[in-house]
Design a protein around this motif. Sequence first.
Motif, PDB file in Angstrom:
ATOM      1  N   ILE A  11      -9.056 -39.692  22.584  1.00  0.00           N
ATOM      2  CA  ILE A  11      -8.072 -40.586  23.491  1.00  0.00           C
ATOM      3  C   ILE A  11      -8.834 -41.564  24.142  1.00  0.00           C
ATOM      4  O   ILE A  11      -8.508 -42.631  24.411  1.00  0.00           O
ATOM      5  CB  ILE A  11      -7.771 -39.343  25.134  1.00  0.00           C
ATOM      6  N   ARG A  12     -10.181 -41.228  24.002  1.00  0.00           N
ATOM      7  CA  ARG A  12     -11.362 -42.343  24.331  1.00  0.00           C
ATOM      8  C   ARG A  12     -10.849 -43.528  22.970  1.00  0.00           C
ATOM      9  O   ARG A  12     -11.398 -45.247  23.328  1.00  0.00           O
ATOM     10  CB  ARG A  12     -12.844 -42.022  24.572  1.00  0.00           C
ATOM     11  N   ALA A  13     -10.736 -43.535  21.845  1.00  0.00           N
ATOM     12  CA  ALA A  13     -10.622 -43.892  20.798  1.00  0.00           C
ATOM     13  C   ALA A  13      -9.580 -45.211  20.052  1.00  0.00           C
ATOM     14  O   ALA A  13      -9.844 -45.990  20.849  1.00  0.00           O
ATOM     15  CB  ALA A  13     -11.447 -43.139  19.168  1.00  0.00           C
ATOM     16  N   THR A  14      -8.666 -44.406  21.140  1.00  0.00           N
ATOM     17  CA  THR A  14      -7.323 -44.983  20.953  1.00  0.00           C
ATOM     18  C   THR A  14      -7.243 -45.704  21.817  1.00  0.00           C
ATOM     19  O   THR A  14      -6.182 -46.208  22.444  1.00  0.00           O
ATOM     20  CB  THR A  14      -6.168 -43.800  20.698  1.00  0.00           C
ATOM     21  N   GLY A  15      -7.414 -44.958  23.352  1.00  0.00           N
ATOM     22  CA  GLY A  15      -7.320 -45.652  24.521  1.00  0.00           C
ATOM     23  C   GLY A  15      -5.561 -45.296  24.959  1.00  0.00           C
ATOM     24  O   GLY A  15      -5.426 -45.545  26.082  1.00  0.00           O
ATOM     25  N   ILE A  16      -5.188 -44.079  23.806  1.00  0.00           N
ATOM     26  CA  ILE A  16      -3.829 -43.524  24.698  1.00  0.00           C
ATOM     27  C   ILE A  16      -4.041 -42.051  24.766  1.00  0.00           C
ATOM     28  O   ILE A  16      -4.620 -41.321  24.390  1.00  0.00           O
ATOM     29  CB  ILE A  16      -2.945 -44.142  24.056  1.00  0.00           C
ATOM     30  N   ALA A  17      -3.558 -41.640  26.303  1.00  0.00           N
ATOM     31  CA  ALA A  17      -3.532 -40.188  26.286  1.00  0.00           C
ATOM     32  C   ALA A  17      -2.368 -39.720  26.058  1.00  0.00           C
ATOM     33  O   ALA A  17      -1.361 -40.368  26.346  1.00  0.00           O
ATOM     34  CB  ALA A  17      -4.248 -39.600  27.479  1.00  0.00           C
ATOM     35  N   THR A  18      -2.384 -38.531  25.200  1.00  0.00           N
ATOM     36  CA  THR A  18      -0.407 -37.980  25.474  1.00  0.00           C
ATOM     37  C   THR A  18      -0.163 -36.194  26.376  1.00  0.00           C
ATOM     38  O   THR A  18      -1.615 -35.266  26.241  1.00  0.00           O
ATOM     39  CB  THR A  18      -0.154 -37.740  23.920  1.00  0.00           C
ATOM     40  N   SER A  19       1.135 -36.366  26.376  1.00  0.00           N
ATOM     41  CA  SER A  19       1.109 -35.037  27.181  1.00  0.00           C
ATOM     42  C   SER A  19       1.778 -34.697  26.425  1.00  0.00           C
ATOM     43  O   SER A  19       3.002 -35.479  26.799  1.00  0.00           O
ATOM     44  CB  SER A  19       0.951 -34.519  28.304  1.00  0.00           C
ATOM     45  N   ILE A  20       3.191 -33.272  26.214  1.00  0.00           N
ATOM     46  CA  ILE A  20       4.618 -32.772  25.358  1.00  0.00           C
ATOM     47  C   ILE A  20       4.158 -31.492  26.038  1.00  0.00           C
ATOM     48  O   ILE A  20       4.090 -30.446  25.496  1.00  0.00           O
ATOM     49  CB  ILE A  20       4.582 -32.256  24.388  1.00  0.00           C
ATOM     50  N   GLY A  21       5.031 -31.471  27.377  1.00  0.00           N
ATOM     51  CA  GLY A  21       5.566 -30.192  27.909  1.00  0.00           C
ATOM     52  C   GLY A  21       3.849 -29.685  28.701  1.00  0.00           C
ATOM     53  O   GLY A  21       4.427 -29.004  29.019  1.00  0.00           O
ATOM     54  N   GLY A  22       3.327 -30.403  28.779  1.00  0.00           N
ATOM     55  CA  GLY A  22       1.950 -29.417  29.872  1.00  0.00           C
ATOM     56  C   GLY A  22       2.292 -29.356  31.201  1.00  0.00           C
ATOM     57  O   GLY A  22       1.429 -28.799  31.760  1.00  0.00           O
ATOM     58  N   TYR A  23       2.885 -30.308  31.597  1.00  0.00           N
ATOM     59  CA  TYR A  23       2.982 -30.483  32.891  1.00  0.00           C
ATOM     60  C   TYR A  23       4.345 -29.814  33.186  1.00  0.00           C
ATOM     61  O   TYR A  23       4.736 -29.131  33.595  1.00  0.00           O
ATOM     62  CB  TYR A  23       2.674 -31.811  33.362  1.00  0.00           C
ATOM     63  N   GLU A  24       5.032 -30.661  32.768  1.00  0.00           N
ATOM     64  CA  GLU A  24       6.736 -30.763  33.387  1.00  0.00           C
ATOM     65  C   GLU A  24       7.209 -30.181  32.109  1.00  0.00           C
ATOM     66  O   GLU A  24       7.385 -31.209  30.759  1.00  0.00           O
ATOM     67  CB  GLU A  24       7.000 -31.532  33.503  1.00  0.00           C
ATOM     68  N   GLN A  25       8.112 -28.706  31.358  1.00  0.00           N
ATOM     69  CA  GLN A  25       8.982 -28.677  30.123  1.00  0.00           C
ATOM     70  C   GLN A  25       8.672 -29.487  30.282  1.00  0.00           C
ATOM     71  O   GLN A  25      10.267 -29.852  31.013  1.00  0.00           O
ATOM     72  CB  GLN A  25       9.149 -27.082  30.380  1.00  0.00           C
ATOM     73  N   ASP A  26      10.085 -30.128  28.425  1.00  0.00           N
ATOM     74  CA  ASP A  26      11.004 -30.894  28.496  1.00  0.00           C
ATOM     75  C   ASP A  26      10.210 -32.746  29.258  1.00  0.00           C
ATOM     76  O   ASP A  26      11.169 -33.471  28.263  1.00  0.00           O
ATOM     77  CB  ASP A  26      12.162 -30.459  28.800  1.00  0.00           C
ATOM     78  N   VAL A  27       8.606 -32.919  29.301  1.00  0.00           N
ATOM     79  CA  VAL A  27       8.448 -34.160  29.481  1.00  0.00           C
ATOM     80  C   VAL A  27       7.244 -34.100  27.865  1.00  0.00           C
ATOM     81  O   VAL A  27       6.369 -33.913  28.353  1.00  0.00           O
ATOM     82  CB  VAL A  27       8.476 -34.346  30.964  1.00  0.00           C
TER      83      VAL A  27
END
Lengths: 266, 266
Positions: free
Chosen positions: B179-195
């Motif tokens: 995340i540090r290297a790309t500058g971008i963080a990703t989340s797939i369904g980790g907080y709300e399903q289907d998001v």
Amino acid sequence: MGTASKALSLLNYFTRAAPKIGLSDLARHSGYNKATVHRLLSELAQHGFVEQIGSGREYRLGPAFLRLAALRENAVPMRELATQTLTELSNTTGETAHMSLLNGDVLSSFSYTYSSAHGTMVMMEDAEVLDLHATSSGLAVLAHSSAQFIDNILSAPLIKRTPETETDPDVIRAMLPDIRATGIATSIGGYEQDVHSYAVPVFDANSACIGAVAVATPVARMTDPLGEQIKSELTTRTATLTRLLGGFPPDTFPTFLQANPPQTGG
Amino acid sequence: MGTASKALSLLNYFTRAAPKIGLSDLARHSGYNKATVHRLLSELAQHGFVEQIGSGREYRLGPAFLRLAALRENAVPMRELATQTLTELSNTTGETAHMSLLNGDVLSSFSYTYSSAHGTMVMMEDAEVLDLHATSSGLAVLAHSSAQFIDNILSAPLIKRTPETETDPDVIRAMLPDIRATGIATSIGGYEQDVHSYAVPVFDANSACIGAVAVATPVARMTDPLGEQIKSELTTRTATLTRLLGGFPPDTFPTFLQANPPQTGG
DNA sequence: TGTATCGGTTCATTATCTGAACCATCGGTT
DNA sequence: AACCGATGGTTCAGATAATGAACCGATACA
């Protein structure tokens, strides 16, 4: 005074006019030791209540308030209800209406609406601190506060905002019974020159006074008929607002002013 | 821990889901003695930070936050700038954009905008608390925080919001370098399903991470081309926002992502 | 009537806060 | 360069305020 209170009281020194304050300044104003202020600021900063600007420089209010204000507004949608009442008030009177809220012993403007009826209007600012002794809103709040609170306020030095500002605690104290009896407080040029305002108190569910609603006009425009209209609109609409907010006027509050007479029993 | 911090930390237990909390409840949740909590609440109440509802009943957040939030917004007009950036983001991507801010160790949503491009949209709430381990925004913030902060967050129990939520501290820690290297963080369904969401960090004048901007889509709608477009828009516009807010990315932040390359000297 | 909550209070013990004196640093003056 | 008067920040023995187990009265429920 408790340590938490000391920390919280530091926040009161941040104003619209002084949004950034240095450590030494804050120590001077608050009267606390510099080391104490520094430690309290560090704790406040940890929670996002204040933040430092450069590296090792002044402090300002932090982002935590945005979050907590949103939560507060979600739990108690005051702003929405207040704005509605104020809009009605400024529409029907053609003048500036505003609501102020008591935070501890600081009364500050909360919401206000203007009318487009005239070329000149009394202007307000967000979060402006209103002197309790020098504004109609302040007097309305004082008149319906505890003796202890009144003593506390009137024993501190009273700022003379204008030549018309009354700063004699005894004279102010003598005004309160009449304000209580009529339910309406008046100020003519005591806070801003050339401003005439009427204010009535707002109460919470415990019948404690939490603030006031006021209508303000330029002095030159305030005639007897307009004054009567304003007082009438102000009392009925604010009584309704108090009820909408879940509050009740205390038994001592003149009920003939309320929009709906109180029910016996329930 | 200082007494002031204890008082302030009590405020964190008030949420959208629990806007009113009783004394005993608050004592249990915070782990402090009931007498302590009572004393702290009294001090908070004195300053308008909390208030009691009935006579001798639950507590809720007080009106002081409205005043202080107005002062904060006056000193640092974040909301205005943020809303502008978010509006651009949701317009160009056709999806929900939102910004979150860190308050102490609580990340909460601050502002968000929707697009009208689709019939279904990811919805946000004001002042919603976002798990640092389970949202793209949280991961973006974590990745650019101090080792001490990361340890602090990851050593506490990590809530499993959905079946997809990663709750192993070591796995999460291993995600951060990328995340540090790309500058971008990703989340797939980790907080709300289907998001599915992408997030990038926002920095202050000291290059400390103060929050994140994210774009979220329903999982089904996230294709590679859309993802690339979102990441591109997100990085350039958020870099601009950081600068508008007076902040600077740290030296370690991938500069190729920034809207304008850094000047040498000055 | 008995039980289990609740919010709130008390007070001896003790942990935390306090503040004078101390740095290091900065900007302006001589 | 040396000095001055500020600034933000730190230290530590002594003073003070925070703590928490036990308590109270009220309320709700069975």
